[in-house]
Design an enzyme around this catalytic site. Sequence first.
Site, short mmCIF file in Angstrom:
data_model
loop_
_atom_site.label_atom_id
_atom_site.label_comp_id
_atom_site.label_asym_id
_atom_site.label_seq_id
_atom_site.Cartn_x
_atom_site.Cartn_y
_atom_site.Cartn_z
N GLU A 49 0.76 -1.15 -0.16
CA GLU A 49 0.12 0.25 -0.12
C GLU A 49 1.47 1.53 0.25
OE1 GLU A 49 -2.53 -3.28 2.17
OE2 GLU A 49 -0.40 -2.90 2.09
N PHE A 111 -10.70 -6.29 14.81
CA PHE A 111 -10.03 -6.89 13.85
C PHE A 111 -9.90 -5.90 12.90
CE2 PHE A 111 -8.99 -9.34 9.71
CZ PHE A 111 -7.90 -9.75 10.25
N GLN A 112 -8.49 -5.96 12.80
CA GLN A 112 -8.03 -4.77 11.64
C GLN A 112 -9.17 -3.03 11.75
OE1 GLN A 112 -8.44 -6.77 7.53
NE2 GLN A 112 -6.03 -7.36 7.74
N LYS A 161 -17.32 -0.46 6.68
CA LYS A 161 -17.80 -1.52 5.84
C LYS A 161 -18.81 -1.11 5.74
CE LYS A 161 -17.03 -6.33 4.56
NZ LYS A 161 -16.86 -7.41 4.33
N MET A 478 25.00 9.33 1.15
CA MET A 478 24.97 10.52 1.77
C MET A 478 25.34 10.20 3.61
SD MET A 478 24.67 13.70 1.02
CE MET A 478 23.63 14.51 -0.02
#
Length: 570
Positions: A49, A111-112, A161, A478
């Site tokens: 993602e 959950f999540q 949802k 760097m």
Amino acid sequence: MLSGAEMLVQALTDEGVKHIFGYPGGAVLHIYDALFQQDNIEHILVRHEQAAGHMADAYSRVTGNTGVVLATSGPGATNTVTAIATAFMDSVPMVVIAGQVPSSLIGEDAFQETDMIGVSRPIVKHSFQVRHASEIPMIVKKAFYIAQAGRPGPVVIDVPKDMTAPSEKFAYEYPAEVFIRSYQPSLKGHSGQIKKAVETLLAAKRPIIYSGGGVVLGNAHKELIDLAHRLNLPVTNTLMGLGAFPGSDGQFLGMLGMHGTYEANMTMHHSDVILAVGVRFDDRVTNNVKKFCPNATIIHIDIDPTSISKTIFAHIPIVGDVKSVLTDMLEIIGEDKELDQPALLDWWSQINEWRKRHGLRYDTSTDNGIKPQAVVQALDKVTNSNAIITSDVGQHQMFAALYYTYNEPRQWLNSGGLGTMGVGLPYAMAAKLANPDRDVVCITGEGSIQMNIQELSTCLQYDLPVKILNLNNAQLGMVKQWQDMLYEGRHAHSYMNSLPDFVKLAESYGHVGIKITDPATMEAQLAEAMAIKDKLVFIDVHVDRNEHVYPMQIAGQTMRDMWLTKGERT
């Protein structure tokens, strides 16, 4: 009558969205099902993602349209946070649609479940949570307006949802326009301030235009070029502003700041009037703010009032759209007004002397292998300065900024404000998606490229034949440079041991790999790689491990205090 998921997809269609970058999960499956049943929007399935966020970010940078991300709840949404912060720091419009657990479970540690509104609050312009499916069209309209209006930036839409359930249908109508009373950015600059700015500029003896990313975002490059040419003014760009003024133009002094050119930094320091357009005077430009350009009167044009006099006092502040303000300035100047010509001639004479002293020279010996500067210059040559260039963050980013010629805006894509490693490949992918007939090259390093290297799979699936130019010095360049200069050469965790064979890795994903180690054949091999138009080519160039990026400002000092080489300072 549409479900919430169908409303969301239809609203994006009505907003003109052509591509969405995302990754499915439980909380957004209703939305994915609605996407599956339409043909107007193409969904790009990334492998992480974070890459979806970076692709949406770059899609916005290269096209001027707002990029869209779709991620599921919890880890899917939080994986976009770095990309959101990257867009926020560089003022890039982006809409992130984050799935959420059903409304009844919010706050229950389901959950999540993650509070994406709270997590992202410091790095977005605004955020919405859908409380009723019928609100979705208006929320989408407001999200795009806020992302694009004024100083652009990312907006999050949190979608529980149950708000997308296919069984519940509502009347759909997409708003033709939106009015948000509390957010009405000023577009037109104050006429009195603009007149004062023109008078001050025309009276200058040692003027300079300091131009930034706001000129690119505001599509004001033509007005900037017209103003500079009409008055014969020297121009310097920030890292984010490269391409807004043609790099091949004789009036261009190069990039300014920490790794800016000697002539740009010297001209800034000794100027008497600075026309700052779409910039924010960040620390990578100013060095010590107490010693910044001590004799200059500063005219600052920006659409964001909070950016003006934030770090450097603006003697003549102008809040407004940069394109509109520059247009008004040009009308006042007309075709006949000009600066003090003898003074301007002396000023250009001095600038040209500074150019002669350094001019981005470097040790061209190849005793320790290929010079990274030479690689970028060779790429510039074989692509006729016409490729879209993306970069990650580090030495390779500075070499790409300094040694490639950018003649147009949106040709150079990089993370300027946040300095995000891992953006280069997703940026290149989005640029190629938007410009399929144009060469797109990601200039990267072996540290940065591994942060999103899984997207080589996405490139194969969607036929995105970008070129990856890996300046491989087997170290975090760097970081090592700073350790060489400030830590007596103690290289704490800056060497990249156990690197993969990048050629074999690229081939395992179905792409072409080319390894370059010989300075004598380097340019020819680059040309060979660029001639392959239908395949992604991973060009692994092994470069001098001891090379530093110069010039480099000396921390805590003025703009004119710089290291020009390892043993030479101003």
